[in-house]
Design an enzyme around this catalytic site. Structure first.
Site, PDB file in Angstrom:
ATOM      1  N   HIS A 114       0.855  -1.195   0.000  1.00 18.35           N
ATOM      2  CA  HIS A 114       0.000   0.000   0.000  1.00 18.35           C
ATOM      3  C   HIS A 114       0.879   1.229   0.000  1.00 18.35           C
ATOM      4  O   HIS A 114       1.227   1.721   1.056  1.00 18.35           O
ATOM      5  CB  HIS A 114      -0.909  -0.024   1.232  1.00 18.35           C
ATOM      6  CG  HIS A 114      -1.974   1.037   1.232  1.00 18.35           C
ATOM      7  ND1 HIS A 114      -1.767   2.291   1.747  1.00 18.35           N
ATOM      8  CD2 HIS A 114      -3.249   1.016   0.793  1.00 18.35           C
ATOM      9  CE1 HIS A 114      -2.873   3.004   1.644  1.00 18.35           C
ATOM     10  NE2 HIS A 114      -3.792   2.244   1.063  1.00 18.35           N
ATOM     11  N   PHE A 115       1.278   1.705  -1.022  1.00 13.09           N
ATOM     12  CA  PHE A 115       1.135   1.328  -2.413  1.00 13.09           C
ATOM     13  C   PHE A 115       2.520   0.981  -2.953  1.00 13.09           C
ATOM     14  O   PHE A 115       3.506   1.549  -2.492  1.00 13.09           O
ATOM     15  CB  PHE A 115       0.564   2.492  -3.231  1.00 13.09           C
ATOM     16  CG  PHE A 115      -0.815   2.898  -2.796  1.00 13.09           C
ATOM     17  CD1 PHE A 115      -1.928   2.206  -3.237  1.00 13.09           C
ATOM     18  CD2 PHE A 115      -0.993   3.967  -1.937  1.00 13.09           C
ATOM     19  CE1 PHE A 115      -3.206   2.603  -2.850  1.00 13.09           C
ATOM     20  CE2 PHE A 115      -2.261   4.357  -1.544  1.00 13.09           C
ATOM     21  CZ  PHE A 115      -3.371   3.683  -2.000  1.00 13.09           C
TER      22      PHE A 115
END
EC number: 4.2.1.59
Length: 171
Positions: A70-71
Site C-alpha cells: 500500500h502502495f
C-alpha cells in the site's frame, strides 16, 4: 486489586490470545492486525471529557507489512489501520473496565485524515478520550480519538463506538 495503568507489547499479545481479561472477553487482534505496541497510559478519569483516556504507541519501521502493498512505489500506512487501532483501544478500555463479552466496532461519527504515516516515520501515537460508557443490557463505549505521527496530529475520529457482547451469534 489495583488496576494496571500501562501495558507492554507482551501484555497486548496476551490480550490477543484471550489471556488478559479471560476467555470470551475483550480481545485485541493478533499481529498483523494488532496496530499497537504499547499502552503508555490508561485511566478511568481524565481526557477531554473527564471519563477516561488512553495513550498508546506503534513503532514504525520500513519493513512493516502494509508498506509493501500500500502502495507499490508509494508506501503509506492505510488510514483505515489507524482508525481500526482507535477502535481496538476503545474495546480494550471496556475489557479493562471489567465489562464482559467480545468487542465489536459499531461505527463512528466524523473521521478526518490530514496527514500520512510513511516508512521514514518513527512512532505513531494514539490518544483516546472516553465520552461515555454505557453499562447494562448493552455495554458500549463512545470516544473521540486522534492519531499522531512523530508528534504531529494526522487523523481524528469523533464518536468511535465499540460494544462488548457475550454472544455474537446473531450480530
Amino acid at each position: 486489586m489495583t488496576k494496571q495503568h500501562a501495558f507492554t507489547r507482551e501484555d497486548l499479545l496476551r490480550c490477543s490470545r484471550g489471556e488478559l481479561f479471560g476467555p470470551g472477553n475483550a480481545q485485541l487482534p493478533a499481529p498483523n492486525m494488532l496496530m499497537v505496541d504499547r499502552i503508555t497510559h490508561i485511566s478511568e478519569e481524565g481526557g477531554k471529557y473527564g471519563k477516561g483516556e488512553l495513550v498508546a504507541e506503534l513503532d514504525i519501521t520500513p519493513d512493516l507489512w502494509f508498506f509493501a502493498c500500500h502502495f507499490e512505489g508509494d508506501p503509506v500506512m492505510p488510514g483505515c489501520l489507524g482508525l481500526d487501532a482507535m477502535w481496538q483501544l476503545v474495546g480494550f478500555f471496556l475489557g479493562w473496565q471489567g465489562l464482559p463479552g467480545r468487542g465489536r466496532a459499531l461505527g463512528s461519527g466524523e473521521v478526518k485524515f490530514f496527514g500520512q504515516v510513511l516508512p521514514s516515520a518513527k512512532k505513531v501515537t494514539y490518544n483516546i478520550h472516553i465520552k461515555r460508557v454505557l453499562k447494562g443490557k448493552l455495554n458500549m463505549a463512545i470516544a473521540d480519538g486522534s492519531v499522531s505521527v512523530d508528534g504531529r496530529e494526522i487523523y481524528t475520529a469523533e464518536g468511535l463506538r465499540v460494544g462488548v457482547f457475550t454472544s455474537t451469534d446473531n450480530f
